[in-house]
Design a protein around this motif. Structure first.
Motif, PDB file in Angstrom:
ATOM      1  N   ASN A   8       8.986  10.735  -5.405  1.00  0.00           N
ATOM      2  CA  ASN A   8       8.835  10.159  -4.077  1.00  0.00           C
ATOM      3  C   ASN A   8       8.352   8.726  -4.066  1.00  0.00           C
ATOM      4  OD1 ASN A   8       6.200  10.447  -4.845  1.00  0.00           O
ATOM      5  ND2 ASN A   8       5.515  11.441  -2.995  1.00  0.00           N
ATOM      6  N   PRO A  37       5.262   2.844   2.590  1.00  0.00           N
ATOM      7  CA  PRO A  37       4.371   3.888   3.108  1.00  0.00           C
ATOM      8  C   PRO A  37       3.207   4.150   2.164  1.00  0.00           C
ATOM      9  CG  PRO A  37       6.413   4.835   2.305  1.00  0.00           C
ATOM     10  CD  PRO A  37       6.610   3.356   2.300  1.00  0.00           C
ATOM     11  N   ALA A  40       2.729   8.658   1.140  1.00  0.00           N
ATOM     12  CA  ALA A  40       3.896   9.395   0.640  1.00  0.00           C
ATOM     13  C   ALA A  40       3.558  10.304  -0.529  1.00  0.00           C
ATOM     14  CB  ALA A  40       4.994   8.416   0.237  1.00  0.00           C
ATOM     15  N   THR A  50       2.201  15.688   1.983  1.00  0.00           N
ATOM     16  CA  THR A  50       2.098  14.263   2.313  1.00  0.00           C
ATOM     17  C   THR A  50       2.101  14.058   3.817  1.00  0.00           C
ATOM     18  OG1 THR A  50       4.470  13.733   2.474  1.00  0.00           O
ATOM     19  CG2 THR A  50       3.523  13.865   0.257  1.00  0.00           C
ATOM     20  N   PHE A  52       3.657  11.436   5.092  1.00  0.00           N
ATOM     21  CA  PHE A  52       4.889  10.728   5.426  1.00  0.00           C
ATOM     22  C   PHE A  52       6.086  11.670   5.524  1.00  0.00           C
ATOM     23  CE2 PHE A  52       8.537   7.904   4.657  1.00  0.00           C
ATOM     24  CZ  PHE A  52       8.251   6.879   5.554  1.00  0.00           C
ATOM     25  N   PHE A  53       6.223  12.615   4.566  1.00  0.00           N
ATOM     26  CA  PHE A  53       7.415  13.442   4.498  1.00  0.00           C
ATOM     27  C   PHE A  53       7.248  14.824   5.116  1.00  0.00           C
ATOM     28  CE2 PHE A  53       7.868  10.617   0.726  1.00  0.00           C
ATOM     29  CZ  PHE A  53       9.029   9.964   1.118  1.00  0.00           C
ATOM     30  N   TYR A  59       7.717   9.736   8.517  1.00  0.00           N
ATOM     31  CA  TYR A  59       9.101   9.333   8.236  1.00  0.00           C
ATOM     32  C   TYR A  59       9.912   9.189   9.521  1.00  0.00           C
ATOM     33  CZ  TYR A  59      11.167  13.881   9.313  1.00  0.00           C
ATOM     34  OH  TYR A  59      11.610  15.002   9.966  1.00  0.00           O
ATOM     35  N   GLY A  64       8.279   4.487  10.341  1.00  0.00           N
ATOM     36  CA  GLY A  64       9.017   5.209   9.308  1.00  0.00           C
ATOM     37  C   GLY A  64      10.511   5.001   9.426  1.00  0.00           C
ATOM     38  N   SER A 110      12.759  16.420   6.576  1.00  0.00           N
ATOM     39  CA  SER A 110      12.782  15.025   6.145  1.00  0.00           C
ATOM     40  C   SER A 110      13.813  14.744   5.052  1.00  0.00           C
ATOM     41  CB  SER A 110      11.398  14.605   5.632  1.00  0.00           C
ATOM     42  OG  SER A 110      11.050  15.317   4.449  1.00  0.00           O
ATOM     43  N   ALA A 112      13.161  14.759   1.837  1.00  0.00           N
ATOM     44  CA  ALA A 112      12.330  13.742   1.190  1.00  0.00           C
ATOM     45  C   ALA A 112      12.943  13.152  -0.072  1.00  0.00           C
ATOM     46  CB  ALA A 112      10.960  14.349   0.868  1.00  0.00           C
ATOM     47  N   THR A 116      13.828   9.022  -0.690  1.00  0.00           N
ATOM     48  CA  THR A 116      13.301   8.143  -1.733  1.00  0.00           C
ATOM     49  C   THR A 116      14.400   7.626  -2.649  1.00  0.00           C
ATOM     50  OG1 THR A 116      12.809  10.035  -3.154  1.00  0.00           O
ATOM     51  CG2 THR A 116      11.057   9.276  -1.719  1.00  0.00           C
TER      52      THR A 116
END
Length: 248
Positions: A8, A37, A40, A50, A52-53, A59, A64, A110, A112, A116
Motif C-alpha cells: 500500500n 496520504p 494508509a 487503515t 485511508f482504505f 480514499y 482522497g 476501496s 486498496a 496503490t
C-alpha cells in the motif's frame, strides 16, 4: 500471501512527482492537498486497519479522490508518453501492453491494492476505461494475465474472475485487441478450462475472443504434476478443434 495483502505504499515521493502534485493542488485551489496520504498503513496493512482504505475511509473523501485521480492520471500520462515514443521508434511493429491483474482486496469497497498500483478502480469508479483509451490511441494489443482457481485468496478478499471480467470486457468495449497469458499456477484441468471460458466466453453475444494466448511453461519442479492429456484438450479447445461446451 503475507507479502501481497496490500502493498500500500503509493509511489509519489520523488522530487519530480512532488512538484507535479504541488502544481495540481494549486490548480485545484487547495495547496494543502500536496501530500501523500498519511493514514494508509504500513506495507502489509489490511484495508480495514487503515484510515485511508477502510470502509468509508479517506480514499473517498474530497482529498482522497483528488489524490487518487492525480496519482492514476500521472501513470496514464507516463504510459501515453512511452507509447508515443515507442510508436515512432517501432513504426511497423505491433506493440503489446501487459496489464497485470491486481486481484487482492477486489471484494472491498476501496479496492486498496489496485489504488496503490495506480488503477483508480474503487467500487464507485471505472479505473480501466481511461487506460484503455490511451492504448486504443496507439492501436496496441492488451495482454491480461488469466488466473487459476488457486489464486482466489479468501483472506485477502481477492476476486480474480470479477476483475478479469471487468478488465477484458472494458478493453473489448473500446475496440482493443485482447490477448491472454496464464498465471504460473494455471496448470490443472479446472484452471485451464477457466482460461478457455475467459478467452472465448460462450455467453458473449458478439462472439469476441482473444487474439492470441501466451502459455507460460511450468518450472521443472511442476512439470511432473502436469496431465498432458488435459493440456492437449485445453489446446484443442483454444483452437476450436473441440468444443468446450462438452466439458463435464
Amino acid at each position: 500471501m503475507d507479502n501481497c495483502f496490500l502493498v500500500n505504499h503509493v509511489q509519489c515521493y520523488d522530487k519530480y512527482l512532488q512538484q507535479n502534485l504541488r502544481k495540481a493542488a494549486r490548480l485545484r485551489g487547495h495547496s494543502f492537498w500536496a501530500r501523500g496520504p498519511d493514514n494508509a498503513g504500513q506495507y502489509n496493512s489490511r484495508p480495514h486497519e487503515t484510515g485511508f482504505f477502510s470502509e468509508r475511509g479517506d480514499y473517498d473523501s474530497y482529498y482522497g479522490r483528488f489524490f487518487l485521480q492525480w496519482y492514476a492520471q500521472s501513470l496514464i500520462d507516463h504510459a501515453d508518453n512511452v507509447l508515443s515514443l515507442a510508436s515512432l521508434a517501432l513504426e511497423d511493429i505491433k506493440i503489446i501492453v501487459k496489464v497485470p491483474g491486481v486481484y487482492w482486496w477486489y471484494k472491498t469497497a476501496s479496492h486498496a491494492a489496485e489504488l496503490t498500483a495506480g488503477y483508480y478502480n474503487p467500487t464507485n469508479q471505472d479505473g480501466y476505461s481511461p487506460i484503455f483509451e490511451v492504448l486504443k490511441k496507439y492501436s496496441v494489443t492488451m495482454k491480461f494475465v488469466c488466473s487459476g482457481p488457486n489464486l482466489e485468496d479468501h483472506e485477502a478478499l481477492a476476486d480474480p474472475e470479477g476483475l478479469s471480467w471487468q478488465v477484458i470486457n472494458s478493453a473489448w468495449d473500446r475496440g482493443l485487441s485482447v490477448a491472454g497469458e496464464n498465471a504460473l499456477s494455471c496448470y490443472d484441468r479446472e484452471g485451464c478450462m477457466r482460461i478457455v471460458e475467459t478467452a472465448k466466453p460462450r455467453i458473449d453475444p458478439d462472439r469476441r475472443h482473444f487474439s492470441f494466448f501466451a502459455y507460460q511453461q511450468p518450472s521443472s519442479l511442476l512439470q511432473g504434476t502436469i496431465c498432458f492429456s488435459d493440456l492437449d484438450y485445453f489446446i484443442k479447445c483454444m483452437h476450436g478443434d473441440v468444443s468446450s461446451d462438452l466439458l463435464p
